[in-house]
Design an enzyme around this catalytic site. Structure first.
Site, PDB file in Angstrom:
ATOM      1  CE  LYS A 122     -46.922 -46.338  74.904  1.00  0.00           C
ATOM      2  NZ  LYS A 122     -47.487 -47.171  75.941  1.00  0.00           N
TER       3      LYS A 122
ATOM      4  CE1 TYR B  24     -32.952 -49.187  44.566  1.00  0.00           C
ATOM      5  CE2 TYR B  24     -31.204 -48.061  43.376  1.00  0.00           C
ATOM      6  CZ  TYR B  24     -32.536 -48.193  43.684  1.00  0.00           C
ATOM      7  OH  TYR B  24     -33.436 -47.351  43.121  1.00  0.00           O
TER       8      TYR B  24
HETATM    9  C1  LIG Z   1     -49.011 -45.881  79.281  1.00  0.00           C
HETATM   10  C2  LIG Z   1     -49.914 -45.499  78.226  1.00  0.00           C
HETATM   11  O1  LIG Z   1     -49.931 -46.094  77.177  1.00  0.00           O
HETATM   12  C3  LIG Z   1     -50.811 -44.403  78.436  1.00  0.00           C
HETATM   13  O2  LIG Z   1     -50.845 -43.836  79.520  1.00  0.00           O
HETATM   14  O3  LIG Z   1     -51.521 -44.058  77.498  1.00  0.00           O
HETATM   15 MG   LIG Z   2     -51.095 -45.148  75.660  1.00  0.00          MG
END
Ligand SMILES: CC(=O)C(=O)O
Ligand SMILES: [Mg+2]
Ligand SMILES: NC(=O)C1=CN([C@@H]2O[C@H](COP(=O)(O)OP(=O)(O)OC[C@H]3O[C@@H](n4cnc5c(N)ncnc54)[C@H](OP(=O)(O)O)[C@@H]3O)[C@@H](O)[C@H]2O)C=CC1
Length: 761
Positions: A104, A49
């Site tokens: 994700k 920092y």
């Molecule tokens: C796997 C995926 O991204 C969906 O089913 O929307």
């Molecule tokens: Mg998806």
């Protein structure tokens, strides 16, 4: 929620409660941010920092490319959604999409070591969404759009691609298309079809469906043979109801109007629509050997059980992990971004997508390693109707897919930082998946330069055969399989293993011309230890550990690996009858534990039950020697329950004594003790002992006794999430490694490589 019935599944499904508990337990949600730099001291603060941080700020202002050197940008992807098409659940809003987006992000990290953060944007207005995202470029190396409904997603992606200079990739479109295309390539091959004449019907004409159809057409699929359907039925030329320009682009001249009509005689069904959209009657009307990809999530258009009930000639895939053939974009996005980030690609183009699809399709045709077999609960899959695509846990994906993507990016001129040494890149990729790989990488590389002959003592075991093949395939040298040839060939045939390849040698002890020499050699060693000549003959003829160890002792092999069929100490006794300790050395076991990017060597995890002070000092020397050979600068902590005399006790005295012995020996590595494990491993705790002679946290831990060594490494493995290799045998005059009885083939190959490395590269 996924169904909870478990009929005929390869893996168990989950209950709603389990899913909620999983998300709420511990720290709510699925990810956290953790710093990569130490923040332990005032100096660290000054560097991270103010004032230190001003220096990279100015450097980046002067040359924006240096942001990749000084910040997280080059390895950071944003997963962005407005929640308008969450899986197949529909428009449930930005907030409700967060579990999927966190998921994700976690998958990016788990599968490809891409750092990622989820951003939920609370608007259904396309302009607002674009304006929110378009200014985020400086933070990220790429943008992964997710679960945004069609046709908004097409406009959003197009506009963001125009204004941003990093890859913008709508995963539901392109990720899905890549995986579906890979599965299709293999399903067509298995059913003797081709891209030109096959008839395909796609139910759904949204984000995923339009992209799937576009990609396969770009790969040569005949567009005239593709019919798209949506909630209003077939998309035919001239239809006006519920149309948009993206649907119109795929409208065909046909008098079929419903999905039922469209599917009559069709070869392939792609479902990117909603649960239950495909009926059994429709499936019955399809051509022989139909290909059915029911990809709606979480519930497919039809279940594999329903199809199996009415016909047995279909190849079925779904988007779920609890059925065979998971056609899901998880197989793509982590690796595609990995490749794109690594060459600093400005975009992800068609060539990169096609390269990824082809690489995935080829991988499914290769022999499957243990880690993948484990993902199938022990049923090792073979290329065929039940296995047309690799599973997400396939450890080969991380090297196969990014490299294909990176190459395609370079060939099409969108790579801003081309990679010159692709084989080095392949190794870096494997190292990302598993910290063990970086430790082992060096070993493999050195063995490749000086290949060795390793005898796999339990050659009739399937895992030994697979490991031997992998050893030879990786150009590590000759793998000698010890056992009865006929038996081995029978097993190999049954398991689909090809033993007739270069680098594999089969030795049958009973037929070997060396039996006499080995027997004489061993008799000379054992005759004064109560063994008759015929006892020794029996050991050589009937016991593969003794035969293999004699091969190594007399130079007919450079090293040996065993351990699958006998417990560790029995196998070690077998070996010790044939091979001594190296002069001036002590035989010990060292385990290598890798956890959260840290590597520690733990000794003695195999041989000495309750070592004396003298023995502890020897163990420290042997373990430090191994650390050096592995490329570490050893910092050895002599562990106890006490630290520098407190609390005092008889058991710690042995350890203190060992430190004094090391002092007298004037060894050439850092060591200190006795100390508790937290002092050894935590810099701040260690700083409470300013006189401690270790210059940093310990990387070699000498345990006071076998029980503490064994218990702590097993706890690290089970509770601490560490990967533990070993125990590696150190100090023998010849190179031998003993795998554990539960070793997978990848563990055995590692052991064989280590044996080869110790054999004198
Ligand atoms: C796997 C995926 O991204 C969906 O089913 O929307
Ligand atoms: Mg998806
Ligand atoms: N396996 C995988 O990796 C992936 C699977 N998917 C799945 O694909 C599905 C669609 O997702 P996505 O494209 O993002 O969503 P979109 O909202 O963009 O598109 C949905 C499409 O499905 C159509 N549709 C919905 N219900 C039916 C039905 N009963 N019969 C025919 N068509 C129907 C809609 O028709 P209309 O245009 O008339 O409204 C629309 O064209 C979801 O179930 C999702 O989980 C998506 C991405 C990846």
């Amino acid at each position: 929620m996924p169904a909870t019935d478990k009929t005929d599944r390869t893996m168990t499904s989950v209950t709603a409660q389990e899913a909620l508990d999983f998300h709420s337990q511990g720290r709510p949600g699925k990810l956290e941010i953790s710093p990569t730099k130490s923040m332990a001291t005032q100096r660290d603060l000054s560097l991270a920092y103010s004032p230190g941080v001003a220096v990279p700020v100015k450097a980046i202002a002067e040359d924006p490319a240096t942001a990749y050197d000084y910040t997280t940008r080059g390895n950071m992807v944003a997963v962005i959604s407005n929640g308008t098409a969450i899986l197949g659940l529909g428009n449930l809003g930005a907030l409700a999409s967060k579990p999927v987006m966190e998921g994700k992000s976690v998958l990016f990290k788990r599968f490809a070591d891409v750092d990622s953060i989820d951003l939920e944007v609370d608007t259904e207005n396309v302009d607002e969404f674009v304006n929110c995202v378009r200014f985020l470029g400086p933070s990220f190396g790429g943008i992964n759009l997710e679960d945004i409904r069609a046709p908004d997603c097409f406009i959003i992606e197009q506009r963001l691609r125009e204004v941003m200079d990093i890859p913008v990739f709508h995963d539901d479109q392109h990720g899905t298309a890549i995986i579906a295309a890979a599965g299709l390539i293999n399903a067509l091959a298995l059913t003797g079809r081709d891209f030109k004449t096959t008839r395909l019907v796609c139910n759904g004409a949204g984000a995923a469906a339009i992209a799937c159809v576009e990609l396969i057409k770009a790969m040569g699929f005949n567009g005239e043979n593709v019919i798209l359907c949506d909630t209003k039925g077939v998309i035919y030329k001239g239809r006006t109801d519920g149309m948009n320009q993206w649907k119109s682009a795929h409208a065909v001249d046909t008098d079929r109007r419903t999905l039922t009509e469209a599917l009559e005689g069709a070869d392939v069904f792609f479902g990117l629509s909603a649960k239950g959209a495909l009926s059994t009657e429709m499936v019955l009307s399809m051509a022989p050997k139909p290909i059915i990809f029911a990809m709606a999530n979480p519930d497919p258009e039809i279940t594999p059980e329903e199809v199996a009930h009415i016909r047995d000639d279909a190849i079925v895939a779904t988007g779920r992990s609890d059925y065979p053939n998971q056609v899901n974009n998880v197989l793509g996005f982590p690796y595609i971004f990995r490749g794109a980030l690594d060459v600093r690609a400005s975009t992800i183009n068609d060539a990169m997508k096609i390269a990824a699809a082809e690489a995935l399709a080829s991988l499914a045709k290769e022999d499957v390693p243990d880690d993948v077999a484990a993902a199938y609960q022990g049923n090792r899959p073979r290329f065929g109707p039940q296995y047309i695509i690799p599973v997400p846990f396939d450890p080969r994906l991380i090297s196969a897919i990014p490299i294909a993507v990176a190459k395609a990016a370079m060939e099409t001129g969108v790579a801003r930082k081309p990679i010159t040494d692709l084989s080095d890149y392949a190794q870096q990729l494997s190292a990302r998946r598993d910290p063990i790989a970086s430790t082992l990488q060096r070993i493999y590389e050195r063995v490749r330069r000086q290949p060795k002959r390793i005898v796999f003592a339990e050659g009739e075991e399937v895992q030994m055969m697979r490991s031997a093949i992998a050893y030879a395939n990786q150009a590590l040298g000759t793998a000698i399989l010890l056992g009865r040839e006929e038996q081995m060939r029978e097993t190999a045939e049954r398991e689909g293993i090809d033993l007739n390849r270069a680098g594999i040698q089969i030795v049958n002890a009973r037929l070997s011309k060396r039996v006499g020499a080995y027997t004489d050699f061993l008799y000379a060693r054992l005759q004064r230890k109560g063994y008759l000549f015929r006892d020794v003959q029996r050991l050589i003829n009937n016991d593969r550990n003794h035969f293999a160890a004699c091969m190594v002792a007399l130079g007919d092999a450079d090293g040996m690996v065993t351990g699958l069929t006998r417990n560790y100490s029995t196998a070690l006794e077998d070996v010790r009858r044939c091979i001594d300790a190296k002069p001036g050395h002590r035989v010990i076991g060292v385990s290598i534990a890798l956890c959260r990017g840290r590597t520690v060597l733990v000794a003695d995890t195999a041989v000495h039950d309750m070592p004396t002070a003298e023995e502890l000092a020897d163990i420290a020397e042997e373990a430090a020697g191994l650390a050096k050979r592995l490329g570490y600068v050893p910092r050895v902590a002599m562990l106890a329950y006490s630290t520098f005399g407190h609390p005092s006790g008889e058991r710690s005295e042995r350890v203190r004594e060992a430190v004094k012995i090391l002092d007298k020996r004037r060894v050439d590595f850092e060591y200190d003790g006795e100390m508790a494990a937290d002092v050894a491993l935590n810099q701040r705790v260690m700083e409470q002992y300013p006189f401690c002679r270790l210059s940093g946290t310990a990387n070699v831990l000498v345990m006071p006794a076998f029980h503490s060594a064994s218990i702590s490494t097993k706890m690290l493995q089970e509770l601490g999430g560490s990967t533990v290799i070993g125990p590696l045998l150190v100090g023998l005059d010849k190179s031998v490694q003993i795998a554990s009885m539960s070793a997978k083939d990848s563990d055995i190959v590692n052991m064989a490589a280590i044996a080869a490395y110790n054999a004198g590269t």
